[in-house]
Design a protein around this motif. Sequence first.
Motif, PDB file in Angstrom:
ATOM      1  N   UNK A  66     -10.022  -6.996   8.387  1.00  0.00           N
ATOM      2  CA  UNK A  66     -10.381  -5.955   6.695  1.00  0.00           C
ATOM      3  C   UNK A  66      -9.360  -5.944   7.116  1.00  0.00           C
ATOM      4  N   UNK A  67      -8.375  -5.776   6.037  1.00  0.00           N
ATOM      5  CA  UNK A  67      -6.846  -5.448   5.523  1.00  0.00           C
ATOM      6  C   UNK A  67      -6.769  -4.190   4.686  1.00  0.00           C
ATOM      7  N   UNK A  68      -5.740  -2.929   4.757  1.00  0.00           N
ATOM      8  CA  UNK A  68      -5.844  -2.854   3.539  1.00  0.00           C
ATOM      9  C   UNK A  68      -4.635  -2.410   3.366  1.00  0.00           C
ATOM     10  N   UNK A  69      -4.150  -3.524   2.438  1.00  0.00           N
ATOM     11  CA  UNK A  69      -2.688  -3.621   1.779  1.00  0.00           C
ATOM     12  C   UNK A  69      -2.243  -2.318   1.088  1.00  0.00           C
ATOM     13  N   UNK A  70      -1.355  -1.343   1.759  1.00  0.00           N
ATOM     14  CA  UNK A  70      -0.966  -0.190   1.725  1.00  0.00           C
ATOM     15  C   UNK A  70       0.041   0.431   0.851  1.00  0.00           C
ATOM     16  N   UNK A  71       0.787  -0.520   1.145  1.00  0.00           N
ATOM     17  CA  UNK A  71       2.814  -0.852  -0.058  1.00  0.00           C
ATOM     18  C   UNK A  71       2.695  -2.162   0.205  1.00  0.00           C
ATOM     19  N   UNK A  72       3.458  -2.261  -0.454  1.00  0.00           N
ATOM     20  CA  UNK A  72       3.831  -3.879  -0.692  1.00  0.00           C
ATOM     21  C   UNK A  72       5.503  -3.257   1.137  1.00  0.00           C
ATOM     22  N   UNK A  73       5.009  -4.899   1.217  1.00  0.00           N
ATOM     23  CA  UNK A  73       6.074  -5.105   2.332  1.00  0.00           C
ATOM     24  C   UNK A  73       7.690  -5.636   2.085  1.00  0.00           C
ATOM     25  N   UNK A  74       8.408  -5.113   2.873  1.00  0.00           N
ATOM     26  CA  UNK A  74       9.821  -5.127   1.932  1.00  0.00           C
ATOM     27  C   UNK A  74      10.615  -6.392   2.837  1.00  0.00           C
ATOM     28  N   UNK A  75      11.157  -7.089   1.911  1.00  0.00           N
ATOM     29  CA  UNK A  75      12.063  -7.907   2.683  1.00  0.00           C
ATOM     30  C   UNK A  75      12.697  -7.093   4.199  1.00  0.00           C
ATOM     31  N   UNK A  76      12.355  -8.357   5.176  1.00  0.00           N
ATOM     32  CA  UNK A  76      12.941  -7.992   6.376  1.00  0.00           C
ATOM     33  C   UNK A  76      12.640  -7.811   7.993  1.00  0.00           C
TER      34      UNK A  76
END
Length: 275
Positions: A66-76
């Motif tokens: 189960x994955x909770x996506x908390x924030x957009x992953x920034x490039x890098x």
Amino acid sequence: MTPTTIAEHPLDKAVRLEPRGVGLYRGATTPDYWNMAGPFGGTTAAILLKAVLDHPERRGRPVALTVNFCAAVAEGEFEVSVRLVRDGRSTQHWNVEMTQGETVASTASAVTGAERDTWSHALAAPPVLPPPHAVATMPTDGRNAWLKRYEFRYVLGEPTRGLASAEAPGSAATQAWVRDEPARPLDYLALTALSDTFVVKILNVRGDVPPVATVSLSTYFMADEAALARQGARPLAAVSDARVFRHGFNDQSAELWSDDGQLLAVSHQVVWFKG
């Protein structure tokens, strides 16, 4: 004879992790799986699972993630930390966290379990689809980069703008053949990413794509290693549907089947949308 160099598959590049200590890894985003505001969520889920699979104390195969996506992953670059929270006789329970600086981008819980020969009974039936070669490939030119990393052959519900509207909603049901592009032998990392390849349902139902993001994705792995090996790089039969859009969220459920009729994975997710 000059040795042949085999290029690294884009998925393997996307999930590559460098050990930084026990339970600590460093990785970096790649442009191959870029979505609207960050990497495709399926690869993020696969990265978090890989951190568990790479842990020296891990036993058994993946059972649940189960994955909770908390924030957009920034490039890098990003860091992934994984901790074994319960080591039982039959299962292990894991906590995983992806961070970028002080920002927690994603969290996950995972369960791994030992393979056992037990009583089996399959209630669900595989979808009846025409063979992959008889179904046209969905064009991906001009779309987000991650869509080009998969070959989609839709039998039902190809996501297309303008076929439905808020006043005349369409069906959320989809049936398709899907595989990695370029083709790649199936493993748990690929299966994890494939469980998130169903295009957001609001496009099928309302005909447009507002700002939208998966909030939480759960994948349950019903396949053992032998089933994955039998499937190889051939397309999977993929079916999905939704039940309700309400208060800015919608559900989505999906099944991934081998081409010989074995259920490999089931997934459920909740999606946020604006407007």
